[in-house]
Write an enzyme that holds these catalytic residues in place. Structure first.
Site, PDB file in Angstrom:
ATOM      1  CB  SER A 173      -0.972  -0.056   1.179  1.00  0.00           C
ATOM      2  OG  SER A 173      -1.958   0.933   1.078  1.00  0.00           O
ATOM      3  CG  ASP A 244      -6.828  -2.609  -3.463  1.00  0.00           C
ATOM      4  OD1 ASP A 244      -7.483  -1.942  -2.639  1.00  0.00           O
ATOM      5  OD2 ASP A 244      -5.596  -2.783  -3.377  1.00  0.00           O
ATOM      6  CG  HIS A 277      -5.758  -2.486   0.332  1.00  0.00           C
ATOM      7  ND1 HIS A 277      -4.999  -2.079  -0.742  1.00  0.00           N
ATOM      8  CD2 HIS A 277      -5.233  -1.861   1.418  1.00  0.00           C
ATOM      9  CE1 HIS A 277      -4.063  -1.244  -0.325  1.00  0.00           C
ATOM     10  NE2 HIS A 277      -4.186  -1.108   0.978  1.00  0.00           N
TER      11      HIS A 277
END
Length: 299
Positions: A173, A244, A277
């Site tokens: 991320s 995601d 995610h």
């Protein structure tokens, strides 16, 4: 974890909410001490007012201390050292536990913890972050001061490694975004503020991230033959899930395209149709196999 925050988690996702900001309890939620665990939670459902957002803007500069660093020592002959950068609101501890399970006995993993700072994305409320971020996108304004500080911290962690050890940076991320920023510093030979960057990186890995400073990258590379040569030879692995809901798939795809068009030719972009995610064994297996090949690790 900060005492001023509530947290909601979905697998390895982690988001910060201001304490006192109420969420309607949903099926699958449970409260454990000061942590609120949630089966599914998306940033798009978190709305803050403008005054709160402005309180965390980039004009309020401060010096933030980095948190604890966790080290996973190699179980075999030491051939490479990789700094791994966690996601927003996380710490080096959680990733060190996962990395320790990887079948890569020749890699030393260094897992630092980002400073706790106000983050504009969360209305200025503090959480661990490598830099400030107001919008998750490769086209959003970049916190160059924060990115430089994070890249310098990574470089300092790797600077004392033996000369024969190959070096790499990876992350998840915002950690992936910071790893990609380190790759830019490496090929350009300097940080965003113009200070020299002397570390020689061998690999870059980014999971569920995005490319910061993408608008200026191609123009800066075109000015330097050395930078173009380094960019063409640096191995980069990017992985992104197509579902995601935090860092949208298109940001990962655009980042890979922008890097390739700028001259990063040794780049692989892997996609996973049902991945959100977080990470999954299929992805981590890809990372392990790719690192084994590109770092020429012993079997």
């Amino acid at each position: 974890m900060s005492q001023n925050l509530w947290w909601c988690k979905s697998k390895t996702k982690c988001y910060a909410l201001p304490k006192g900001k109420r969420m309607k309890r949903q099926k699958g939620m449970k409260r454990h001490s000061s942590i609120l665990f949630v089966k599914d939670c998306s940033l798009k459902n978190m709305n803050f007012n403008r005054s709160a957002l402005d309180s965390g803007n980039r004009s309020n500069r401060s010096t933030y201390e980095f948190g604890r660093t966790y080290v996973v020592r190699p179980k075999g002959r030491h051939q490479a050292t990789v700094v791994w950068l966690h996601g927003l609101g996380d710490s080096g501890s959680s990733w060190s536990q996962l990395l320790e399970s990887f079948p890569l006995p020749n890699i030393k993993w260094i897992c630092p913890t980002a400073p706790t700072r106000p983050v504009a994305l969360f209305g200025g409320f503090p959480c661990t972050a490598w830099c400030d971020v107001g919008e998750i996108s490769e086209d959003a304004p970049d916190d160059l001061e924060g990115l430089d500080a994070a890249a310098a911290h990574v470089a300092n962690l790797l600077a004392t490694e033996p000369a024969d050890i190959k070096l790499g940076v990876g992350g998840f991320s915002i950690g992936a975004a910071t790893a990609l920023y380190s790759s830019m510093c490496h090929v350009l030979g300097q940080y965003g503020n113009g200070n020299p960057y002397t570390l020689n990186l061998s690999v870059i890995v980014g999971l569920s991230g995005w490319l910061p400073c993408s608008r200026a990258l191609k123009n800066r590379l075109e000015r330097s033959q050395v930078a173009r040569r380094l960019a063409a030879s640096l191995p980069i692995l990017l992985c992104h899930g197509q579902v995601d809901d935090v860092v949208a798939y298109m940001h990962g795809e655009n980042s890979a395209h922008n890097l390739s068009s700028a001259g990063f030719r040794n780049l692989i972009f892997r996609t996973y149709s049902r991945l959100g995610h977080y990470t999954i064994p299929e992805e981590t297996n890809e990372v392990c196999n790719w690192l084994t090949r590109n770092l020429a690790l012993e079997g």
